[in-house]
Design an enzyme around this catalytic site. Sequence first.
Site, short mmCIF file in Angstrom:
data_model
loop_
_atom_site.label_atom_id
_atom_site.label_comp_id
_atom_site.label_asym_id
_atom_site.label_seq_id
_atom_site.Cartn_x
_atom_site.Cartn_y
_atom_site.Cartn_z
NE ARG A 1 -4.62 -1.52 -4.30
CZ ARG A 1 -4.25 -1.83 -3.05
NH1 ARG A 1 -3.81 -0.90 -2.23
NH2 ARG A 1 -4.30 -3.07 -2.63
CG ASP B 1 -2.06 -0.87 1.22
OD1 ASP B 1 -2.39 -1.38 0.14
OD2 ASP B 1 -2.69 -1.06 2.28
N GLY C 1 -5.65 8.37 -4.02
CA GLY C 1 -4.84 8.76 -2.85
C GLY C 1 -5.76 9.28 -1.76
CB THR D 1 -11.49 4.46 -9.01
OG1 THR D 1 -12.30 5.62 -8.81
CG2 THR D 1 -11.86 3.84 -10.35
C1 LIG Z 1 -8.76 -1.30 -3.51
C2 LIG Z 1 -8.34 0.06 -3.03
C3 LIG Z 1 -7.11 0.21 -2.42
C4 LIG Z 1 -6.68 1.46 -2.01
N1 LIG Z 1 -5.39 1.62 -1.53
C5 LIG Z 1 -4.95 2.86 -1.24
C6 LIG Z 1 -3.58 3.08 -0.88
O1 LIG Z 1 -2.75 2.16 -0.82
N2 LIG Z 1 -3.21 4.36 -0.61
C7 LIG Z 1 -4.09 5.40 -0.69
O2 LIG Z 1 -3.67 6.54 -0.46
N3 LIG Z 1 -5.37 5.22 -1.01
C8 LIG Z 1 -5.83 3.98 -1.29
N4 LIG Z 1 -7.13 3.81 -1.65
C9 LIG Z 1 -8.12 4.91 -1.48
C10 LIG Z 1 -8.20 5.78 -2.70
O3 LIG Z 1 -6.98 6.49 -2.84
C11 LIG Z 1 -9.36 6.79 -2.60
O4 LIG Z 1 -9.19 7.60 -1.47
C12 LIG Z 1 -10.73 6.15 -2.49
O5 LIG Z 1 -10.82 5.02 -3.32
C13 LIG Z 1 -11.80 7.17 -2.92
O6 LIG Z 1 -11.58 7.59 -4.25
P1 LIG Z 1 -12.44 7.11 -5.50
O7 LIG Z 1 -11.51 6.90 -6.64
O8 LIG Z 1 -13.27 5.94 -5.13
O9 LIG Z 1 -13.30 8.37 -5.92
P2 LIG Z 1 -14.24 9.32 -5.07
O10 LIG Z 1 -14.74 10.34 -6.03
O11 LIG Z 1 -13.53 9.79 -3.84
O12 LIG Z 1 -15.40 8.36 -4.64
C14 LIG Z 1 -16.44 7.97 -5.53
C15 LIG Z 1 -17.62 7.54 -4.69
O13 LIG Z 1 -17.30 6.33 -4.00
C16 LIG Z 1 -17.83 6.35 -2.67
N5 LIG Z 1 -16.71 6.16 -1.73
C17 LIG Z 1 -15.39 6.28 -2.01
N6 LIG Z 1 -14.65 5.94 -0.94
C18 LIG Z 1 -15.52 5.61 0.05
C19 LIG Z 1 -15.38 5.14 1.40
N7 LIG Z 1 -14.17 4.94 1.95
N8 LIG Z 1 -16.52 4.89 2.09
C20 LIG Z 1 -17.74 5.05 1.55
N9 LIG Z 1 -17.93 5.46 0.28
C21 LIG Z 1 -16.84 5.75 -0.46
C22 LIG Z 1 -18.56 7.63 -2.52
O14 LIG Z 1 -19.92 7.38 -2.77
C23 LIG Z 1 -17.99 8.52 -3.59
O15 LIG Z 1 -18.91 9.46 -4.06
C24 LIG Z 1 -7.55 2.57 -2.13
C25 LIG Z 1 -8.79 2.42 -2.73
C26 LIG Z 1 -9.21 1.19 -3.20
C27 LIG Z 1 -10.52 1.06 -3.88
#
Ligand SMILES: Cc1cc2nc3c(=O)[nH]c(=O)nc-3n(C[C@H](O)[C@H](O)[C@H](O)COP(=O)(O)OP(=O)(O)OC[C@H]3O[C@@H](n4cnc5c(N)ncnc54)[C@H](O)[C@@H]3O)c2cc1C
Length: 308
Positions: free
Chosen positions: A176, A125, A180, A218
């Site tokens: 991945r 991660d 962020g 995402t």
């Molecule tokens: C498999 C996976 C691994 C990840 N690993 C890392 C990592 O190693 N380092 C890192 O910095 N980040 C990590 N992340 C988090 C990522 O960086 C984002 O912060 C997170 O995925 C939200 O961004 P989004 O692309 O989904 O878009 P957004 O526009 O933020 O979200 C789209 C929609 O998804 C929903 N949503 C998103 N996240 C959540 C949540 N946590 N709870 C409830 N609803 C939510 C909401 O409805 C939102 O409107 C990871 C995410 C995933 C899916």
Amino acid sequence: MAIVDRALVRLLPAVPKPVVRRISERYIAGEELDDALRVVRRLNAEGKMATIDVLGEEIASPDEARAIAEAYRKTFEALDRANLDSNVSVKPTALGLKLGHDLFRENLESVVEHAAERGNFVRIDMEDSSTTDDTLGTYRELRAAGHENVGVVLQACLKRTIDDVRELADLKPNVRLCKGIYLEPPGVAFRDFDAIRASFLQILDALWDAGCYVGVATHDEWLVEQTRERLTERGFAREDYEFQTLLGVRPALGDELVAQGHRLRIYTPFGRHWYAYSLRRLKENPKIAGYIAADTLNRLLPGRNGSA
Ligand SMILES: Cc1cc2nc3c(=O)[nH]c(=O)nc-3n(C[C@H](O)[C@H](O)[C@H](O)COP(=O)(O)OP(=O)(O)OC[C@H]3O[C@@H](n4cnc5c(N)ncnc54)[C@H](O)[C@@H]3O)c2cc1C
């Protein structure tokens, strides 16, 4: 909205632990390895892969970091015994990154070796930007030592990431790609929503141009759609990429991807530190508190579709 999110986060410590637990239940498999295995079994039955995260909070000593490494080794043994389709995701600080490079490398390498013996894979991660250099540097060291079953995470919000792609290209890293989650200073990160989306796609293209395998992580439907269009343009086969989502987040989107024939991996955290983990994640990014509040409300109010 940002003010509401921050207010929610300030209120959190006052929320009774059982309530936080009920809210977290959806996002965390449980306290024990068996809880994670049960969730992975269900996901596999639904045609989804998993990546297990052993929750480790605020590692303060080398022994604690070694205990986390041991928990990962046990996880691989259990996955192997149960014949489940899951790899693991490790947090560099939980394996000791902030306590010393040698400790971190030793712990990480032992987990990677354990995975290799079982034909499995370790995703490192990515944490906040103070850890990026050490994390990518140690990844490079492991690859130079001949370990192939290890991959990194790149964050679209960081301005440096496109350069990191160029620097790592010779290794054809397994990456991945995510937006962020950490709140970063404006000097190092894009803050604007559209700028982060644009960066995500630019990095995705650069990774694919370099021949990398990418886990597209995402829940942003627009980015998922843009990714699908690119997959068609590039003529990718099913095994050339995967989508990734977090346990309990937008399950309907995940189901749709699986029904369309895409591979999907679900990030599945478990551990006794679920409370500290939940609070820390929420404090790190108050926006998440807003998502969860909205999502919980959606599920409570009849007639609203909270399944996505
Ligand atoms: C498999 C996976 C691994 C990840 N690993 C890392 C990592 O190693 N380092 C890192 O910095 N980040 C990590 N992340 C988090 C990522 O960086 C984002 O912060 C997170 O995925 C939200 O961004 P989004 O692309 O989904 O878009 P957004 O526009 O933020 O979200 C789209 C929609 O998804 C929903 N949503 C998103 N996240 C959540 C949540 N946590 N709870 C409830 N609803 C939510 C909401 O409805 C939102 O409107 C990871 C995410 C995933 C899916």
